[in-house]
Scaffold this motif. Sequence first.
Motif, PDB file in Angstrom:
ATOM      1  N   TYR A   1     -19.946 -62.510   2.370  1.00 15.97           N
ATOM      2  CA  TYR A   1     -19.813 -62.412   3.824  1.00 15.97           C
ATOM      3  C   TYR A   1     -18.855 -63.464   4.367  1.00 15.97           C
ATOM      4  O   TYR A   1     -18.338 -63.336   5.472  1.00 15.97           O
ATOM      5  CB  TYR A   1     -21.179 -62.532   4.490  1.00 15.97           C
ATOM      6  N   LEU A   2     -18.600 -64.515   3.547  1.00 18.71           N
ATOM      7  CA  LEU A   2     -17.734 -65.591   4.022  1.00 18.71           C
ATOM      8  C   LEU A   2     -16.260 -65.272   3.825  1.00 18.71           C
ATOM      9  O   LEU A   2     -15.423 -65.720   4.609  1.00 18.71           O
ATOM     10  CB  LEU A   2     -18.079 -66.894   3.291  1.00 18.71           C
ATOM     11  N   ASN A   3     -15.941 -64.504   2.783  1.00 25.59           N
ATOM     12  CA  ASN A   3     -14.519 -64.256   2.537  1.00 25.59           C
ATOM     13  C   ASN A   3     -14.106 -62.807   2.794  1.00 25.59           C
ATOM     14  O   ASN A   3     -13.017 -62.391   2.422  1.00 25.59           O
ATOM     15  CB  ASN A   3     -14.137 -64.674   1.111  1.00 25.59           C
ATOM     16  N   SER A   4     -14.990 -62.032   3.436  1.00 26.40           N
ATOM     17  CA  SER A   4     -14.652 -60.623   3.663  1.00 26.40           C
ATOM     18  C   SER A   4     -13.551 -60.486   4.708  1.00 26.40           C
ATOM     19  O   SER A   4     -12.799 -59.524   4.699  1.00 26.40           O
ATOM     20  CB  SER A   4     -15.885 -59.836   4.085  1.00 26.40           C
TER      21      SER A   4
ATOM     22  N   PHE B   1     -33.948 -74.976   0.814  1.00 25.33           N
ATOM     23  CA  PHE B   1     -34.355 -73.902  -0.081  1.00 25.33           C
ATOM     24  C   PHE B   1     -33.313 -72.781  -0.109  1.00 25.33           C
ATOM     25  O   PHE B   1     -32.949 -72.275  -1.166  1.00 25.33           O
ATOM     26  CB  PHE B   1     -35.714 -73.362   0.377  1.00 25.33           C
ATOM     27  N   TRP B   2     -32.836 -72.379   1.084  1.00 30.44           N
ATOM     28  CA  TRP B   2     -31.936 -71.227   1.146  1.00 30.44           C
ATOM     29  C   TRP B   2     -30.467 -71.633   1.225  1.00 30.44           C
ATOM     30  O   TRP B   2     -29.601 -70.778   1.370  1.00 30.44           O
ATOM     31  CB  TRP B   2     -32.319 -70.314   2.301  1.00 30.44           C
ATOM     32  N   TRP B   3     -30.178 -72.950   1.190  1.00 24.38           N
ATOM     33  CA  TRP B   3     -28.797 -73.406   1.235  1.00 24.38           C
ATOM     34  C   TRP B   3     -27.938 -72.745   0.147  1.00 24.38           C
ATOM     35  O   TRP B   3     -26.856 -72.233   0.443  1.00 24.38           O
ATOM     36  CB  TRP B   3     -28.756 -74.934   1.114  1.00 24.38           C
ATOM     37  N   PRO B   4     -28.417 -72.723  -1.109  1.00 25.65           N
ATOM     38  CA  PRO B   4     -27.613 -72.043  -2.142  1.00 25.65           C
ATOM     39  C   PRO B   4     -27.392 -70.563  -1.817  1.00 25.65           C
ATOM     40  O   PRO B   4     -26.337 -70.017  -2.141  1.00 25.65           O
ATOM     41  CB  PRO B   4     -28.435 -72.202  -3.425  1.00 25.65           C
ATOM     42  N   LYS B   5     -28.367 -69.914  -1.177  1.00 23.41           N
ATOM     43  CA  LYS B   5     -28.186 -68.502  -0.829  1.00 23.41           C
ATOM     44  C   LYS B   5     -27.133 -68.358   0.267  1.00 23.41           C
ATOM     45  O   LYS B   5     -26.299 -67.469   0.243  1.00 23.41           O
ATOM     46  CB  LYS B   5     -29.535 -67.923  -0.378  1.00 23.41           C
ATOM     47  N   MET B   6     -27.162 -69.297   1.228  1.00 20.81           N
ATOM     48  CA  MET B   6     -26.223 -69.196   2.355  1.00 20.81           C
ATOM     49  C   MET B   6     -24.799 -69.564   1.945  1.00 20.81           C
ATOM     50  O   MET B   6     -23.842 -68.972   2.420  1.00 20.81           O
ATOM     51  CB  MET B   6     -26.661 -70.138   3.483  1.00 20.81           C
ATOM     52  N   THR B   7     -24.659 -70.581   1.089  1.00 17.75           N
ATOM     53  CA  THR B   7     -23.331 -71.122   0.826  1.00 17.75           C
ATOM     54  C   THR B   7     -22.854 -70.825  -0.586  1.00 17.75           C
ATOM     55  O   THR B   7     -21.671 -70.972  -0.872  1.00 17.75           O
ATOM     56  CB  THR B   7     -23.335 -72.655   0.987  1.00 17.75           C
ATOM     57  N   GLY B   8     -23.765 -70.472  -1.486  1.00 12.21           N
ATOM     58  CA  GLY B   8     -23.380 -70.274  -2.878  1.00 12.21           C
ATOM     59  C   GLY B   8     -23.370 -71.559  -3.677  1.00 12.21           C
ATOM     60  O   GLY B   8     -23.109 -71.541  -4.878  1.00 12.21           O
ATOM     61  N   ARG B   9     -23.634 -72.680  -3.021  1.00 13.55           N
ATOM     62  CA  ARG B   9     -23.609 -73.958  -3.746  1.00 13.55           C
ATOM     63  C   ARG B   9     -24.919 -74.714  -3.554  1.00 13.55           C
ATOM     64  O   ARG B   9     -25.561 -74.624  -2.512  1.00 13.55           O
ATOM     65  CB  ARG B   9     -22.452 -74.826  -3.256  1.00 13.55           C
ATOM     66  N   MET B  10     -25.285 -75.509  -4.574  1.00 12.20           N
ATOM     67  CA  MET B  10     -26.504 -76.309  -4.494  1.00 12.20           C
ATOM     68  C   MET B  10     -26.233 -77.557  -3.661  1.00 12.20           C
ATOM     69  O   MET B  10     -25.151 -78.119  -3.697  1.00 12.20           O
ATOM     70  CB  MET B  10     -26.963 -76.749  -5.882  1.00 12.20           C
ATOM     71  N   TYR B  11     -27.252 -78.008  -2.936  1.00 13.00           N
ATOM     72  CA  TYR B  11     -27.219 -79.345  -2.345  1.00 13.00           C
ATOM     73  C   TYR B  11     -27.418 -80.334  -3.488  1.00 13.00           C
ATOM     74  O   TYR B  11     -28.006 -79.980  -4.518  1.00 13.00           O
ATOM     75  CB  TYR B  11     -28.333 -79.487  -1.308  1.00 13.00           C
ATOM     76  N   PRO B  12     -26.937 -81.572  -3.355  1.00  9.76           N
ATOM     77  CA  PRO B  12     -27.162 -82.548  -4.421  1.00  9.76           C
ATOM     78  C   PRO B  12     -28.620 -83.011  -4.442  1.00  9.76           C
ATOM     79  O   PRO B  12     -29.133 -83.497  -3.433  1.00  9.76           O
ATOM     80  CB  PRO B  12     -26.217 -83.690  -4.074  1.00  9.76           C
ATOM     81  N   GLU B  13     -29.271 -82.865  -5.573  1.00  7.60           N
ATOM     82  CA  GLU B  13     -30.724 -83.056  -5.632  1.00  7.60           C
ATOM     83  C   GLU B  13     -31.153 -84.501  -5.356  1.00  7.60           C
ATOM     84  O   GLU B  13     -32.087 -84.731  -4.581  1.00  7.60           O
ATOM     85  CB  GLU B  13     -31.230 -82.607  -7.005  1.00  7.60           C
ATOM     86  N   ALA B  14     -30.455 -85.477  -5.947  1.00  6.22           N
ATOM     87  CA  ALA B  14     -30.938 -86.869  -5.826  1.00  6.22           C
ATOM     88  C   ALA B  14     -30.946 -87.367  -4.384  1.00  6.22           C
ATOM     89  O   ALA B  14     -31.998 -87.794  -3.884  1.00  6.22           O
ATOM     90  CB  ALA B  14     -30.111 -87.782  -6.731  1.00  6.22           C
ATOM     91  N   PRO B  15     -29.823 -87.311  -3.658  1.00  7.25           N
ATOM     92  CA  PRO B  15     -29.889 -87.768  -2.260  1.00  7.25           C
ATOM     93  C   PRO B  15     -30.825 -86.913  -1.425  1.00  7.25           C
ATOM     94  O   PRO B  15     -31.447 -87.422  -0.476  1.00  7.25           O
ATOM     95  CB  PRO B  15     -28.445 -87.635  -1.760  1.00  7.25           C
TER      96      PRO B  15
ATOM     97  N   SER C   1     -25.161 -64.844  -4.237  1.00  9.32           N
ATOM     98  CA  SER C   1     -25.123 -66.022  -3.363  1.00  9.32           C
ATOM     99  C   SER C   1     -23.675 -66.467  -3.243  1.00  9.32           C
ATOM    100  O   SER C   1     -23.115 -66.899  -4.244  1.00  9.32           O
ATOM    101  CB  SER C   1     -25.914 -67.191  -3.942  1.00  9.32           C
ATOM    102  N   PRO C   2     -23.068 -66.456  -2.072  1.00  5.98           N
ATOM    103  CA  PRO C   2     -23.566 -65.856  -0.817  1.00  5.98           C
ATOM    104  C   PRO C   2     -23.561 -64.333  -0.906  1.00  5.98           C
ATOM    105  O   PRO C   2     -22.792 -63.776  -1.683  1.00  5.98           O
ATOM    106  CB  PRO C   2     -22.531 -66.326   0.217  1.00  5.98           C
ATOM    107  N   PRO C   3     -24.393 -63.682  -0.092  1.00  2.00           N
ATOM    108  CA  PRO C   3     -24.493 -62.227  -0.162  1.00  2.00           C
ATOM    109  C   PRO C   3     -23.216 -61.556   0.358  1.00  2.00           C
ATOM    110  O   PRO C   3     -22.471 -62.165   1.112  1.00  2.00           O
ATOM    111  CB  PRO C   3     -25.659 -61.898   0.773  1.00  2.00           C
ATOM    112  N   PRO C   4     -22.972 -60.304  -0.054  1.00  2.52           N
ATOM    113  CA  PRO C   4     -21.845 -59.558   0.526  1.00  2.52           C
ATOM    114  C   PRO C   4     -22.141 -59.197   1.981  1.00  2.52           C
ATOM    115  O   PRO C   4     -23.287 -59.324   2.431  1.00  2.52           O
ATOM    116  CB  PRO C   4     -21.777 -58.298  -0.340  1.00  2.52           C
ATOM    117  N   THR C   5     -21.123 -58.720   2.690  1.00  2.11           N
ATOM    118  CA  THR C   5     -21.266 -58.481   4.133  1.00  2.11           C
ATOM    119  C   THR C   5     -22.477 -57.609   4.466  1.00  2.11           C
ATOM    120  O   THR C   5     -23.211 -57.895   5.392  1.00  2.11           O
ATOM    121  CB  THR C   5     -19.993 -57.825   4.680  1.00  2.11           C
ATOM    122  N   HIS C   6     -22.695 -56.551   3.684  1.00  6.12           N
ATOM    123  CA  HIS C   6     -23.842 -55.698   3.998  1.00  6.12           C
ATOM    124  C   HIS C   6     -25.031 -55.970   3.085  1.00  6.12           C
ATOM    125  O   HIS C   6     -25.871 -55.103   2.861  1.00  6.12           O
ATOM    126  CB  HIS C   6     -23.429 -54.230   4.011  1.00  6.12           C
TER     127      HIS C   6
END
Lengths: 240, 547
Positions: free
Chosen positions: B18-21, B413-427, B516-521
């Motif tokens: 959905y981000l690069n469509s 929790f859903w950051w990887p789903k929204m952006t496709g990337r993990m947040y850094p776990e330690a910080p 992750s991230p999902p397609p437009t539809h």
Amino acid sequence: MSDSQTTTLQAHHHHDPSLLVQFDTAYQQKDASQFGMWVFLITEIMFFGGLFGAYLIYRNLYNPAFVAASTSIAIKWGAINTAVLICSSLTMAMGVHSAALGARKLLVFWLGATLVLGSVFLGIKGIEYYDKYTEHHIPGANFDFNYDRAEKGEKLVPADVATQTSIFFALYFAMTGMHALHMIIGAGILVFLIWRAYHGAYPPHHYTMVENFGLYWHFVDIIWIFLFPLLYLVSRSPVH
Amino acid sequence: MSTATQTSLALEMPSDTYLNSSYGVKSWFLTGDHKRIAVMYIVSISLMFLLGGVFATLVRLELLTPAGDLFQSDTYNKLFTMHGVVMIFGFLVPSIPVTIGNFLIPIMVGARDLAFPKINLASWYIYIIGMIFMLAAIISGGVDTGWTFYTPLSTQYLTTHVMFTAIGILIAGFSSIFTGLNFIVTVHRMRAPGMTWFRLPLFVWSNYAASIIMVLGTPVLAITLILVALERGLHIGIFNPALGGDPVLFQHMFWFYSHPAVYIMILPGFGVISEIIPCFARKRIFGYSAIAFSSIAIAVFGFLVWAHHMFIAGISTYSALIFSFVTFLVAIPSAIKVFNWTATLYKGSIHFDTPMLYALAFIGLFTIGGLTGLFLGAIGVDMHVTATYFVVAHFHYVMVGGMLVAYLAGMHFWWPKMTGRMYPEAPAKLSALIVFIGFNLTFFPQFILGYMGMPRRYHSYPPEFQVLNVLSTAGASVLAVGLLMPMFYMLWSLKYGEIAGNNPYRATGLEWQTTSPPPTHNFHETPIVTQEAYDYESQTEEVEVVG
């Protein structure tokens, strides 16, 4: 099941430009938008509900003031307006019916008739508001309930009751004003609908917009059906 | 969980998201895509949160010393008012529904979008217009009624920008109504084949319950604010005692919305926790239908408790008794949830990832917030502590310790789903810890202050209260650090975070089956649902075999 659905979905998307991408079938689309309209009307009920609640409380607190203020309103205009609005609901229903039949010219005619009746209602409302202005019955600026009652041969009310009638008129203007605002918005949408209907935008398989607007118009009508007795008919019976 | 780390080298970003469509300003500002609108909302409400945070900081700074030395009392009144108004109407009410909810609800029910994408976009614009009014009021001098706008103070005595603020809130309210309407219709009419009501994720149930409140409550706030504006502008007398009007009527109408609004804020948080706990305990959620129904019960009871804000406003003893009783009833569905989350943890194989840390913090903090709510629902105790810092501490435990912590849990929790990337776990883990410590240090002393009788909404106080106030202000700075950290590392992760893959937590639920991230539809094919969203047990066995 999903295979057949996916196929129908694609078939629709290729052939029916009026089917939006998030919906699988035309039925789902119509069903969803009508359901949405009903939910919206529920929010409208809650909106007016606040005013009806305030009315209930103050009518109980200040009954004599409500009786005096209500009997000072010209029942004639209110009654005519009630008739006008009920007729406009009929023309609106006829409009929806014409849309279902695919009768484009009739649809334009009935929507036009609804617009005319709605405008008549607003015009009469304007006359009533102007009368309130000349009688000094608009709360705020120079409110004076007894202003011209003596000249008109009506009984003056005691000062404390006269003050309390201000609450009645505040509610009168808030309630009829919010109702009129809904009518004005409705009239605006009607102009749009008439223009679109004239250009054939509402064929028999795709007139949900007209139907939903019909629901809105009937709702605004029903609000008036409650407002009329509550505001105009407090203790009007000859027994009193 | 280390799965993501081990396999991430092999993972690639999906090509069609959905981000690069589509690109360009117009493709965002005229989008109908619920995911893009969610992203726009995340940016907007984060800005409002920062603004509300600035006011909170100034309030806490003033309270560092007993004397009112940093601000005049008028300025202080404005600060806490604008803190409340901005945080509640700009952040807390929209928060989870318009961001995480907007992003996930269509995906969770297996739909391509919400039922009304244009109304969804309109709701964002309406929110922005509302916020512009609010900001205009703030910039042109602010407002000092308290966020509650009590009459006749707000209608007759103050010369500040009550009107602008009220109009801003009125407009923002319509945004809330549109969101609620959209969610209700989507849940009713847009579910994928096989997605029955009792297969819906609990996040959907709780947002559905919150939507019912938005749709039923917000219009009442709208008409109340219109009456306040009429009273203030035209002096129509409806809330003016001199003309026979009743200021207490305003309180009834205001709290008829504003108490249920508390549940608009917290219910979506419950939903987030109900998704995270089973995932990181690797267990089916305990008591699915009890949690689902308790959300609806809270929405219903929530409308019948408003006058517990008015025990000292001169309402009749009998109505106070009834409202007190129903207030206690709300505790039952809330407790059902807490018990069920705890039961889910029991004998689970618990993983302490960041979302789970936040979720566990939520359970503890919300429980304290909820239980102190019962103190306030008891008429006798309420007489003693109402309008003191006890109340301030109570609702911050619910709103910040509950709602904000749940929002952070969900965003992680859903950051990887929204952006496709993990947040850094330690910080991220560190931030969860700092938020927990900072929060308790800020607000626990306020319970004691309130119980000792320190009233809220004053800029000076007797010197014997100073130690606890210094603790609270110190805690607020720790909390601020904890809350600012995610803003930085989340932004960092947009570019440098590890690629997450479709399902980094091996979670169940439809949203983890798409890319992750999902397609437009959302899905390349409409999914067919054959089971509920919490099938963790069969998965665990599989992992044990592999491990």
